[in-house]
Design a protein around this motif. Structure first.
Motif, PDB file in Angstrom:
ATOM      1  N   LYS A   1      40.054 -57.060  59.985  1.00  0.00           N
ATOM      2  CA  LYS A   1      39.243 -56.540  61.079  1.00  0.00           C
ATOM      3  C   LYS A   1      38.510 -55.294  60.586  1.00  0.00           C
ATOM      4  CE  LYS A   1      42.926 -57.945  64.216  1.00  0.00           C
ATOM      5  NZ  LYS A   1      44.036 -57.442  65.054  1.00  0.00           N
ATOM      6  N   MET A   2      37.206 -55.343  60.631  1.00  0.00           N
ATOM      7  CA  MET A   2      36.378 -54.201  60.255  1.00  0.00           C
ATOM      8  C   MET A   2      35.616 -53.744  61.485  1.00  0.00           C
ATOM      9  SD  MET A   2      35.225 -52.127  57.856  1.00  0.00           S
ATOM     10  CE  MET A   2      35.535 -52.906  56.263  1.00  0.00           C
ATOM     11  N   LYS A   3      35.757 -52.495  61.828  1.00  0.00           N
ATOM     12  CA  LYS A   3      35.056 -51.979  63.006  1.00  0.00           C
ATOM     13  C   LYS A   3      33.876 -51.134  62.532  1.00  0.00           C
ATOM     14  CE  LYS A   3      37.492 -51.000  66.649  1.00  0.00           C
ATOM     15  NZ  LYS A   3      36.986 -51.919  67.699  1.00  0.00           N
ATOM     16  N   MET A   4      32.669 -51.529  62.905  1.00  0.00           N
ATOM     17  CA  MET A   4      31.444 -50.798  62.582  1.00  0.00           C
ATOM     18  C   MET A   4      31.052 -49.980  63.805  1.00  0.00           C
ATOM     19  SD  MET A   4      28.969 -50.369  60.283  1.00  0.00           S
ATOM     20  CE  MET A   4      28.950 -51.825  59.243  1.00  0.00           C
ATOM     21  N   ILE A   5      30.893 -48.660  63.635  1.00  0.00           N
ATOM     22  CA  ILE A   5      30.680 -47.770  64.769  1.00  0.00           C
ATOM     23  C   ILE A   5      29.343 -47.055  64.618  1.00  0.00           C
ATOM     24  CG2 ILE A   5      31.648 -45.851  66.080  1.00  0.00           C
ATOM     25  CD1 ILE A   5      34.390 -46.716  64.819  1.00  0.00           C
ATOM     26  N   SER A   6      28.485 -47.190  65.607  1.00  0.00           N
ATOM     27  CA  SER A   6      27.109 -46.693  65.559  1.00  0.00           C
ATOM     28  C   SER A   6      27.056 -45.195  65.840  1.00  0.00           C
ATOM     29  CB  SER A   6      26.255 -47.446  66.577  1.00  0.00           C
ATOM     30  OG  SER A   6      26.482 -46.929  67.884  1.00  0.00           O
ATOM     31  N   PRO A   7      25.880 -44.581  65.673  1.00  0.00           N
ATOM     32  CA  PRO A   7      25.744 -43.145  65.974  1.00  0.00           C
ATOM     33  C   PRO A   7      26.130 -42.780  67.403  1.00  0.00           C
ATOM     34  CG  PRO A   7      23.871 -43.896  64.694  1.00  0.00           C
ATOM     35  CD  PRO A   7      24.652 -45.126  65.046  1.00  0.00           C
ATOM     36  N   SER A   8      25.897 -43.697  68.348  1.00  0.00           N
ATOM     37  CA  SER A   8      26.252 -43.431  69.748  1.00  0.00           C
ATOM     38  C   SER A   8      27.651 -43.932  70.081  1.00  0.00           C
ATOM     39  CB  SER A   8      25.229 -44.091  70.674  1.00  0.00           C
ATOM     40  OG  SER A   8      25.262 -45.507  70.515  1.00  0.00           O
ATOM     41  N   ASN A   9      28.426 -44.281  69.023  1.00  0.00           N
ATOM     42  CA  ASN A   9      29.810 -44.751  69.158  1.00  0.00           C
ATOM     43  C   ASN A   9      29.937 -46.127  69.792  1.00  0.00           C
ATOM     44  OD1 ASN A   9      31.276 -42.729  67.827  1.00  0.00           O
ATOM     45  ND2 ASN A   9      31.146 -41.376  69.611  1.00  0.00           N
ATOM     46  N   VAL A  10      28.880 -46.934  69.685  1.00  0.00           N
ATOM     47  CA  VAL A  10      28.999 -48.348  70.025  1.00  0.00           C
ATOM     48  C   VAL A  10      29.739 -49.025  68.877  1.00  0.00           C
ATOM     49  CG1 VAL A  10      27.753 -50.506  70.391  1.00  0.00           C
ATOM     50  CG2 VAL A  10      26.911 -48.387  71.421  1.00  0.00           C
ATOM     51  N   ALA A  11      30.827 -49.706  69.189  1.00  0.00           N
ATOM     52  CA  ALA A  11      31.664 -50.311  68.152  1.00  0.00           C
ATOM     53  C   ALA A  11      31.524 -51.828  68.148  1.00  0.00           C
ATOM     54  CB  ALA A  11      33.126 -49.929  68.365  1.00  0.00           C
ATOM     55  N   VAL A  12      31.375 -52.384  66.969  1.00  0.00           N
ATOM     56  CA  VAL A  12      31.288 -53.833  66.800  1.00  0.00           C
ATOM     57  C   VAL A  12      32.431 -54.273  65.891  1.00  0.00           C
ATOM     58  CG1 VAL A  12      29.960 -55.700  65.742  1.00  0.00           C
ATOM     59  CG2 VAL A  12      28.809 -54.014  67.173  1.00  0.00           C
ATOM     60  N   ASP A  13      33.192 -55.268  66.340  1.00  0.00           N
ATOM     61  CA  ASP A  13      34.290 -55.804  65.531  1.00  0.00           C
ATOM     62  C   ASP A  13      33.762 -56.878  64.601  1.00  0.00           C
ATOM     63  OD1 ASP A  13      36.470 -54.272  66.538  1.00  0.00           O
ATOM     64  OD2 ASP A  13      36.370 -55.445  68.393  1.00  0.00           O
TER      65      ASP A  13
ATOM     66  N   ASN B   1      18.906 -42.652  62.940  1.00  0.00           N
ATOM     67  CA  ASN B   1      19.981 -43.102  63.825  1.00  0.00           C
ATOM     68  C   ASN B   1      19.583 -44.333  64.620  1.00  0.00           C
ATOM     69  OD1 ASN B   1      21.956 -41.327  63.098  1.00  0.00           O
ATOM     70  ND2 ASN B   1      21.681 -39.930  64.835  1.00  0.00           N
ATOM     71  N   ALA B   2      18.319 -44.405  65.006  1.00  0.00           N
ATOM     72  CA  ALA B   2      17.854 -45.573  65.755  1.00  0.00           C
ATOM     73  C   ALA B   2      17.975 -46.836  64.912  1.00  0.00           C
ATOM     74  CB  ALA B   2      16.410 -45.356  66.190  1.00  0.00           C
ATOM     75  N   ALA B   3      17.613 -46.749  63.643  1.00  0.00           N
ATOM     76  CA  ALA B   3      17.734 -47.902  62.754  1.00  0.00           C
ATOM     77  C   ALA B   3      19.194 -48.277  62.540  1.00  0.00           C
ATOM     78  CB  ALA B   3      17.068 -47.607  61.413  1.00  0.00           C
ATOM     79  N   ARG B   4      20.072 -47.283  62.495  1.00  0.00           N
ATOM     80  CA  ARG B   4      21.506 -47.574  62.343  1.00  0.00           C
ATOM     81  C   ARG B   4      22.041 -48.279  63.585  1.00  0.00           C
ATOM     82  NH1 ARG B   4      21.155 -42.055  60.601  1.00  0.00           N
ATOM     83  NH2 ARG B   4      21.144 -41.926  58.316  1.00  0.00           N
TER      84      ARG B   4
END
Length: 463
Positions: free
Chosen positions: A114-126, A401-404
């Motif tokens: 399980k890899m959690k990718m977390i965006s600049p606004s802390n939106v997390a995608v598993d 950050n928008a691109a991330r």
């Protein structure tokens, strides 16, 4: 012909980046068959002696090279200055490396599914929903992996020296030997700083990392590099359970303007780190921000080790000169975006060694620059597209950050995850589905358009 979106998905594999149980010393479960293909014009070595090669550096590149050379009949000397070196490295290895390099399973501390990718606004995608039951990203500690590979090289017949490489002297005549100068470390002689020694070899493999002295001696040229900073944090057992099969990646200007922050599980602790090329002086500020983003999950932890190290951002301008060549970080084999280098280091070391073994007819003939260039040509053929695509990917998705945010959004797509994991775990180009590729291309454009609009809005709000 691989589509652009398929190539991008292949490149995204390395976004599941590099990051721990002490492995027993032991030999390889099976040997690789090396076929000699020396040119008939290659001079035979006088007096029936074997080709002698110095491998400078005992990381994955040096260990893999020394083992393959020794198994191939080449007299091999490996020099490593720090036998317990703990490089600040995430320590992730692809599944194919475990089988390809015959690594014992107890070398792998954690099997991340399980890899959690977390965006600049802390939106997390598993990430990891598409993995098969047997698939995982292996997490190792570099000091354990490196020691294991060096021990295996020694068992194969390589001589392992604890010392600091100083410089080498060019041969004084055609087909002559190189003279390697180094400081020999031996606690029994009582000499502080080591004892200056030298020996002669027919060829040199520089596997001595980003600050390679071999590269400097051969005039390999400079390259841009990132600074990686990592803290090993011992966290409470209840919090450690969260990371048993999970790793996290944080993106955003706060943790790095051009890289990412990470929390990767080790055997009994987590590695928390970040890196940057463009703002090296601010690395501690980015590290503090990474700890802050992960605060709730590592709260109560104790820092048990702090590590920092340069990481190359692209291959050196020159990687071979005469009978001297570079592998691993010394050559610049670290991918953009992810900073992945362990597999490519070990692979380049082995490929270089196999070229030397083949060119020398299993250590009976002298090699020349053309033999070493065969390794470079094959390595570039296999992996250069990955390096180039990842370079483009970093420029597109790490620029704001928008691109991330757009990148993290794309990572939620099952097709992207499947292509990413297949490419990363097995280091092969995976054929894409044309219809899914078209959808991915449309979604990518849509994400970037939304990212651009968001960036404009954020800019307006700050005016």
């Amino acid at each position: 012909m691989t589509s652009l979106s398929s190539s991008a998905a292949t490149a995204r594999a390395t976004f599941l980046p590099s990051s721990c149980r002490a492995a027993p010393a032991g030999g390889s479960r099976r040997s690789r068959l090396l076929v000699a293909r020396a040119s008939s014009s290659s001079p035979k070595l006088p007096g029936g002696r074997r080709l002698r090669v110095a491998v400078v550096g005992g990381g994955p590149a040096g260990g893999a090279a020394a083992e393959a050379l020794a198994k191939g009949g080449v007299e091999t000397v490996l020099i490593e200055r720090k036998m317990d070196n703990c490089k600040p490295c995430g320590g992730a290895i692809p599944l194919c490396m475990v089988s390809e390099f015959d690594l014992p399973l107890d070398l792998v501390d954690r099997r991340v599914t399980k890899m959690k990718m977390i965006s600049p606004s802390n939106v997390a995608v598993d990430i990891g929903r598409t993995l098969a039951p047997h698939e995982y990203i292996g997490m190792v500690r570099r000091e354990v992996l490196d020691d294991y590979l060096r021990n295996r090289a020694q068992k194969a017949g390589a001589e392992v020296l604890n010392g600091l490489f100083l410089r080498y002297e060019e041969p004084k005549e055609r087909n002559g030997t190189y003279t390697v100068h180094y400081n020999h470390y031996d606690s029994s002689n009582g000499k502080v700083g080591g004892e200056k020694r030298s020996f002669e070899v027919d060829a040199i493999v520089g596997a001595d990392g980003a600050n390679s002295r071999v590269a400097k001696d051969m005039g390999a040229g400079d390259y841009e590099y990132a600074i990686a900073f990592q803290e090993r944090v011992k966290i409470p057992d209840d919090k450690m359970r969260y990371y048993e099969e999970r790793a996290e990646m944080y993106v955003g200007d706060d943790v790095s303007p051009d890289f990412y922050g990470w929390v990767f599980p080790k055997c009994d602790h987590v590695a928390v780190g970040t890196g940057t090329v463009t703002h090296k002086a601010d690395i501690k500020k980015f590290q503090a921000a990474t700890r802050l983003r992960a605060k709730d999950k590592i709260e109560g932890g104790k820092i048990i080790r702090v590590e920092a190290h340069p990481i190359p951002e692209h291959p050196r301008p020159k990687r071979v000169a005469g009978r001297v060549t570079l592998v691993g970080d010394a050559a610049g084999y670290v991918t953009k975006c992810s900073g992945e280098g362990i597999y490519f280091a070990a692979k380049s070391g082995r490929m270089c060694a196999e070229a030397i073994v083949a060119g020398s007819a299993n250590g009976t003939r002298l090699v020349d620059e053309s033999d070493l260039r065969k390794y470079l040509a094959e390595f570039d053929r296999l992996y250069w597209p990955t390096y180039k695509v990842l370079d483009i990917l970093q420029k597109v998705f790490y620029r704001s950050n928008a691109a991330r945010e757009a990148f993290v959004e794309m990572c939620a797509d099952d097709y992207v995850q499947r292509m990413t994991f297949d490419s990363y775990l097995y280091k092969r180009v995976v054929p894409g589905n044309p219809i899914e590729d078209i959808k991915l291309a449309v979604n990518t454009i849509g994400s970037l358009v939304r990212a651009t609009a968001l960036r404009r809005e954020m800019k307006n709000l700050t005016l």
